[in-house]
Design a protein around this motif. Structure first.
Motif, PDB file in Angstrom:
ATOM      1  N   GLN A 114      46.272  21.532  24.099  1.00 55.21           N
ATOM      2  CA  GLN A 114      45.390  20.810  24.752  1.00 55.21           C
ATOM      3  C   GLN A 114      44.212  20.744  24.560  1.00 55.21           C
ATOM      4  N   LEU A 115      43.329  20.211  24.189  1.00 52.94           N
ATOM      5  CA  LEU A 115      41.482  20.583  23.731  1.00 52.94           C
ATOM      6  C   LEU A 115      40.439  19.755  24.378  1.00 52.94           C
ATOM      7  N   PRO A 116      39.880  20.678  25.092  1.00 47.65           N
ATOM      8  CA  PRO A 116      38.241  19.535  25.555  1.00 47.65           C
ATOM      9  C   PRO A 116      38.071  17.671  24.970  1.00 47.65           C
ATOM     10  N   ASP A 117      38.617  17.145  25.794  1.00 46.22           N
ATOM     11  CA  ASP A 117      37.955  15.775  25.212  1.00 46.22           C
ATOM     12  C   ASP A 117      37.259  16.287  24.744  1.00 46.22           C
ATOM     13  N   ASP A 118      35.629  16.867  24.592  1.00 45.04           N
ATOM     14  CA  ASP A 118      34.616  16.504  23.960  1.00 45.04           C
ATOM     15  C   ASP A 118      35.031  17.036  22.638  1.00 45.04           C
ATOM     16  N   ILE A 119      35.650  17.846  22.229  1.00 40.84           N
ATOM     17  CA  ILE A 119      35.994  18.609  20.874  1.00 40.84           C
ATOM     18  C   ILE A 119      36.580  17.220  20.083  1.00 40.84           C
ATOM     19  N   LEU A 120      37.804  16.645  20.222  1.00 41.59           N
ATOM     20  CA  LEU A 120      38.570  15.721  20.166  1.00 41.59           C
ATOM     21  C   LEU A 120      37.183  14.534  20.108  1.00 41.59           C
ATOM     22  N   MET A 121      36.720  14.185  21.410  1.00 41.97           N
ATOM     23  CA  MET A 121      35.754  13.107  20.807  1.00 41.97           C
ATOM     24  C   MET A 121      35.194  13.142  19.222  1.00 41.97           C
ATOM     25  N   SER A 122      33.968  14.761  19.113  1.00 42.20           N
ATOM     26  CA  SER A 122      33.486  14.621  18.557  1.00 42.20           C
ATOM     27  C   SER A 122      33.585  14.557  17.702  1.00 42.20           C
ATOM     28  N   ILE A 123      35.043  14.510  17.071  1.00 39.35           N
ATOM     29  CA  ILE A 123      35.322  14.088  16.259  1.00 39.35           C
ATOM     30  C   ILE A 123      36.062  12.776  15.440  1.00 39.35           C
ATOM     31  N   LEU A 124      35.845  12.428  16.094  1.00 41.94           N
ATOM     32  CA  LEU A 124      36.540  11.025  16.358  1.00 41.94           C
ATOM     33  C   LEU A 124      35.664   9.680  16.203  1.00 41.94           C
ATOM     34  N   MET A 125      34.188  10.353  16.827  1.00 34.38           N
ATOM     35  CA  MET A 125      33.297   9.661  16.824  1.00 34.38           C
ATOM     36  C   MET A 125      32.609   9.232  15.496  1.00 34.38           C
ATOM     37  N   LYS A 126      32.541   9.900  15.011  1.00 35.35           N
ATOM     38  CA  LYS A 126      32.180  10.027  13.465  1.00 35.35           C
ATOM     39  C   LYS A 126      32.569   9.026  12.360  1.00 35.35           C
TER      40      LYS A 126
END
Length: 223
Positions: free
Chosen positions: A179-191
């Motif tokens: 489980q990783l912090p949501d902000d790390i995962l979202m930084s990957i997805l939103m680009k």
């Protein structure tokens, strides 16, 4: 969104590309539709593995798939909060390889849609996905969904959404089962993938019929 795609790379190429320890036997497919089994790359205790999964996420609590919405796509913006996706978002992430995907552009008269084929200039596309395991009627089903985000400048001429396409440098982070912090995962997805890495062209309306297959479906046609 992403409702139809192609995967025509040889099995050996996928093994090399993804450094996968296993990969199912596959044939080229040029018109892959929802509710069929597709190739998925995920992490395991021994390393990356390729396997087949049902395209259309089935939540683990589902008991009747006939009443379930067709969850072939998941919006990146709501993954961390939507009950259907948030468990898989945090611990069961995957990649879905593709040679390219199809999207339909609304005509100026709004009476018809024109299909386009979108691919990478640099090799396979790697869609960000989520997977789940459910038991339905005593049958264990592995299923998956493709994550979408806002379109880049190239795709915006056709549709306002596109699959999240991850570059190789993001794979290790995305595939980790931890489980990783949501902000790390979202930084990957939103680009969205940079448009200079992509190409598109109009193709035959024949791709609209699921029974149609073959390399001719991805050949350019005059607009």
């Amino acid at each position: 969104m992403c409702g139809r795609f192609a995967l025509a790379y040889p099995r050996a190429n996928l093994i090399k590309w993804y450094h996968a320890l296993t990969m199912p036997e596959i044939e080229p497919r040029y018109n892959i539709a929802p509710s069929t089994d597709i190739v998925v790359i995920r992490d395991s205790v021994t390393g990356r593995e390729g396997l087949m999964m049902h395209w259309g996420l089935i939540p683990p609590w589902s008991k009747d798939t006939k009443k379930l919405p067709l969850l072939l796509n998941a919006r990146a913006e709501s993954l961390a909060t939507k009950p259907t996706f948030k468990h898989a978002f945090r611990r069961q992430r995957c990649l879905i390889p593709a040679s390219g995907f199809y999207e339909w552009k609304q005509s100026s008269d709004s009476k018809s849609k024109k299909p386009f084929y979108i691919s990478s200039k640099d090799g396979p596309l790697s869609f960000a996905g989520l997977w789940e395991t459910a038991t339905v009627d005593k049958v264990i089903i592995n299923s998956c969904t493709i994550i979408t985000t806002n379109s880049n400048e190239l795709m915006r001429t056709i549709h306002d959404r596109m699959p999240v396409i991850l570059p190789p440098q993001a794979w290790d982070t995305w595939l980790t089962p931890s489980q990783l912090p949501d902000d790390i995962l979202m930084s990957i997805l939103m680009k969205p993938l940079a448009p200079e890495h992509m190409q598109l062209w109009a193709v035959s309306p024949a791709v609209g019929r699921i029974s149609n297959q073959g390399e001719q479906l991805i050949q350019p046609v005059n607009e």
